[in-house]
Design a protein around this motif. Sequence first.
Motif, mmCIF file in Angstrom:
data_model
loop_
_atom_site.group_PDB
_atom_site.id
_atom_site.type_symbol
_atom_site.label_atom_id
_atom_site.label_comp_id
_atom_site.label_asym_id
_atom_site.label_seq_id
_atom_site.Cartn_x
_atom_site.Cartn_y
_atom_site.Cartn_z
ATOM 1 N N TYR A 141 -0.497 21.294 -5.886
ATOM 2 C CA TYR A 141 -1.629 20.442 -5.636
ATOM 3 C C TYR A 141 -1.192 18.902 -6.084
ATOM 4 N N LEU A 142 -1.016 18.982 -7.429
ATOM 5 C CA LEU A 142 -0.683 17.645 -8.045
ATOM 6 C C LEU A 142 0.738 16.894 -7.451
ATOM 7 N N GLU A 143 1.796 17.957 -7.036
ATOM 8 C CA GLU A 143 2.843 17.262 -6.526
ATOM 9 C C GLU A 143 2.451 16.646 -5.015
ATOM 10 N N LYS A 144 1.597 17.479 -4.283
ATOM 11 C CA LYS A 144 1.222 17.087 -2.929
ATOM 12 C C LYS A 144 0.508 15.702 -3.177
ATOM 13 N N ILE A 145 -0.380 15.533 -4.054
ATOM 14 C CA ILE A 145 -1.316 14.350 -4.046
ATOM 15 C C ILE A 145 -0.163 13.350 -4.535
ATOM 16 N N SER A 146 0.693 13.469 -5.411
ATOM 17 C CA SER A 146 1.514 12.261 -5.760
ATOM 18 C C SER A 146 2.402 11.993 -4.605
ATOM 19 N N GLY A 147 2.745 12.651 -3.637
ATOM 20 C CA GLY A 147 3.431 12.064 -2.640
ATOM 21 C C GLY A 147 2.868 11.152 -1.570
ATOM 22 N N LEU A 148 1.391 11.340 -1.701
ATOM 23 C CA LEU A 148 0.626 10.484 -1.015
ATOM 24 C C LEU A 148 0.308 9.197 -1.517
ATOM 25 N N LEU A 149 0.377 9.318 -3.004
ATOM 26 C CA LEU A 149 0.034 8.175 -3.717
ATOM 27 C C LEU A 149 0.359 6.795 -3.445
ATOM 28 N N PRO A 150 -0.372 5.666 -3.115
ATOM 29 C CA PRO A 150 0.230 4.455 -2.972
ATOM 30 C C PRO A 150 0.287 3.636 -4.358
ATOM 31 N N PRO A 151 1.276 2.753 -4.257
ATOM 32 C CA PRO A 151 1.566 1.836 -5.342
ATOM 33 C C PRO A 151 0.541 1.366 -6.300
ATOM 34 N N GLY A 152 -0.723 0.983 -5.630
ATOM 35 C CA GLY A 152 -1.781 0.206 -6.022
ATOM 36 C C GLY A 152 -2.830 1.193 -6.767
ATOM 37 N N ILE A 153 -2.704 2.389 -6.912
ATOM 38 C CA ILE A 153 -3.585 3.352 -7.302
ATOM 39 C C ILE A 153 -3.200 4.078 -8.688
ATOM 40 N N LYS B 183 -8.177 8.641 3.335
ATOM 41 C CA LYS B 183 -8.047 8.879 4.539
ATOM 42 C C LYS B 183 -6.477 9.623 4.374
ATOM 43 N N ALA B 184 -5.753 9.264 3.762
ATOM 44 C CA ALA B 184 -4.113 9.863 3.789
ATOM 45 C C ALA B 184 -4.283 11.439 3.364
ATOM 46 N N LEU B 185 -5.518 11.563 2.071
ATOM 47 C CA LEU B 185 -5.644 13.038 1.712
ATOM 48 C C LEU B 185 -6.168 13.799 2.753
ATOM 49 N N ASP C 205 -9.684 -10.775 -16.596
ATOM 50 C CA ASP C 205 -9.776 -11.554 -15.442
ATOM 51 C C ASP C 205 -9.362 -10.775 -13.980
ATOM 52 N N GLU C 206 -9.335 -9.599 -14.119
ATOM 53 C CA GLU C 206 -8.950 -8.974 -12.937
ATOM 54 C C GLU C 206 -10.069 -8.101 -12.420
ATOM 55 N N VAL C 207 -10.388 -7.790 -11.068
ATOM 56 C CA VAL C 207 -11.397 -6.963 -10.636
ATOM 57 C C VAL C 207 -10.782 -5.898 -10.042
ATOM 58 N N LEU C 208 -11.116 -4.634 -10.579
ATOM 59 C CA LEU C 208 -10.625 -3.246 -9.939
ATOM 60 C C LEU C 208 -11.517 -2.476 -9.390
ATOM 61 N N ALA C 209 -11.153 -1.732 -8.273
ATOM 62 C CA ALA C 209 -11.948 -0.757 -7.655
ATOM 63 C C ALA C 209 -11.927 0.713 -8.578
ATOM 64 N N ASN C 210 -12.946 0.932 -8.899
ATOM 65 C CA ASN C 210 -12.999 2.253 -9.903
ATOM 66 C C ASN C 210 -13.633 3.225 -9.121
ATOM 67 N N PHE C 211 -13.007 4.465 -9.019
ATOM 68 C CA PHE C 211 -13.369 5.613 -7.972
ATOM 69 C C PHE C 211 -13.347 6.874 -8.696
ATOM 70 N N ASP C 212 -14.189 7.901 -7.892
ATOM 71 C CA ASP C 212 -13.975 9.314 -8.171
ATOM 72 C C ASP C 212 -13.810 9.832 -6.833
ATOM 73 N N ILE C 213 -12.677 10.605 -6.543
ATOM 74 C CA ILE C 213 -12.407 11.548 -5.357
ATOM 75 C C ILE C 213 -12.779 12.732 -5.345
ATOM 76 N N VAL C 214 -13.390 13.613 -4.686
ATOM 77 C CA VAL C 214 -13.500 15.021 -4.746
ATOM 78 C C VAL C 214 -12.804 15.729 -3.553
ATOM 79 N N CYS C 215 -11.945 16.589 -4.266
ATOM 80 C CA CYS C 215 -10.921 17.445 -2.958
ATOM 81 C C CYS C 215 -11.511 18.766 -3.220
ATOM 82 N N ARG C 216 -12.091 19.309 -2.141
ATOM 83 C CA ARG C 216 -12.375 20.799 -2.230
ATOM 84 C C ARG C 216 -10.998 21.560 -1.865
ATOM 85 N N LEU C 217 -10.979 22.622 -2.679
ATOM 86 C CA LEU C 217 -9.960 23.751 -2.453
ATOM 87 C C LEU C 217 -10.205 24.850 -1.588
#
Length: 112
Positions: free
Chosen positions: A35-47, A77-79, A100-112
């Motif tokens: 699962y980790l390998e599949k997620i990392s393949g979809l991971l964009p550079p800014g996350i 959406k990619a997941l 000085d930076e504003v970030l988007a904080n997130f929690d994403i739940v992926c059901r198996l």
Amino acid sequence: EINKTREIASGIESKLIRTNLLERIKNADTSFLSYLEKISGLLPPGIYFSSIEYTQGEQIVLKGNASEMSEVFDFVKALEDAKIFKGVKSEHVSKKKSGDEVLANFDIVCRL
């Protein structure tokens, strides 16, 4: 009788644990590393992840930050489009200030 039953139950429980371990080895596609390998393949550079929580056979919770909120929604959406999980849901997305930076904080739940 209770002690006798407890001993039998303990033996069955240890065999169940071993059976589950063998099943996970046999089904490498459903392992955490897969699962980790599949997620990392979809991971964009800014996350960036601050933590990844794995509950065997139930879900993976991805927690982290992104430079833009839209990046989080694009990643969700990619997941979903990858059809790796039974369901993907962004539980929490909010802005947080880090210096000085504003970030988007997130929690994403992926059901198996």
